[in-house]
Design a protein around this motif. Sequence first.
Motif: not given
Length: 229
Positions: A20, A23-24, A207-210, A215-216, A218
């Motif tokens: 997570g 991803h950012s 929830l960081c990836d479709p 993605t809520d 992220k």
Amino acid sequence: MKAAVIVFPGSNCDRDMMVGIEHSLGRKPEMVWHKETELPDVDFIAIPGGFSYGDYLRCGAMSAHSPIMQEVIKKANEGVRVLGVCNGFQILTEAGLLPGVLMRNAKLKFICKDAHLKVENAQTDFTANYTQGQAIRIPVAHHDGNYFAADDVLKGLEDNNQVAFRYCDEAGNVTEEANINGSRNNIAGVFNENKNVLGMMPHPERLCDPQLGGTDGKPLFDALVEALS
């Protein structure tokens, strides 16, 4: 931004947290074993979910006394951003970095499902990419997520805008029916007084990836990267 994830025996969301953050951030955070006594030079520390020490004694109580936690407490008191999710939230309360305690869910059952949260304070480094009052969907998976604080502590949290998230329905209404675990005032996450420490029961890293269904979560990590880079 430089980040680290603390890993305890029984952590099982440490890799989820790592991914997570990656991803950012664009690179993996440092993974720090609980027996270490020093942390790398970091701007952000994450304490993941799981069942540290098998949740024996009391959730988070043993981990709060792991060697690395003295360094986490020191860094938090110096202003380093610290996020504790689920078991991590329990550890932060046991370590004295956040007020209140997490008790058994009101119906004494493990809850594993998506929950809706109302963003109560969007003016922090964690929540700046959400809007005030926004309803977001974040998964939960816990047996001891019932947040409790004494009346005077609860009043202080409310007066100081230390409530980060509340359980709500899909439309953002904070109701008794939406309170999945019995937490006082529907509280799902709280800040410390300085707003640099956040504990929350729901799992934004999930929830960081479709490809995971949304993605809520992220924006929380994006906001930290933007604030600390």
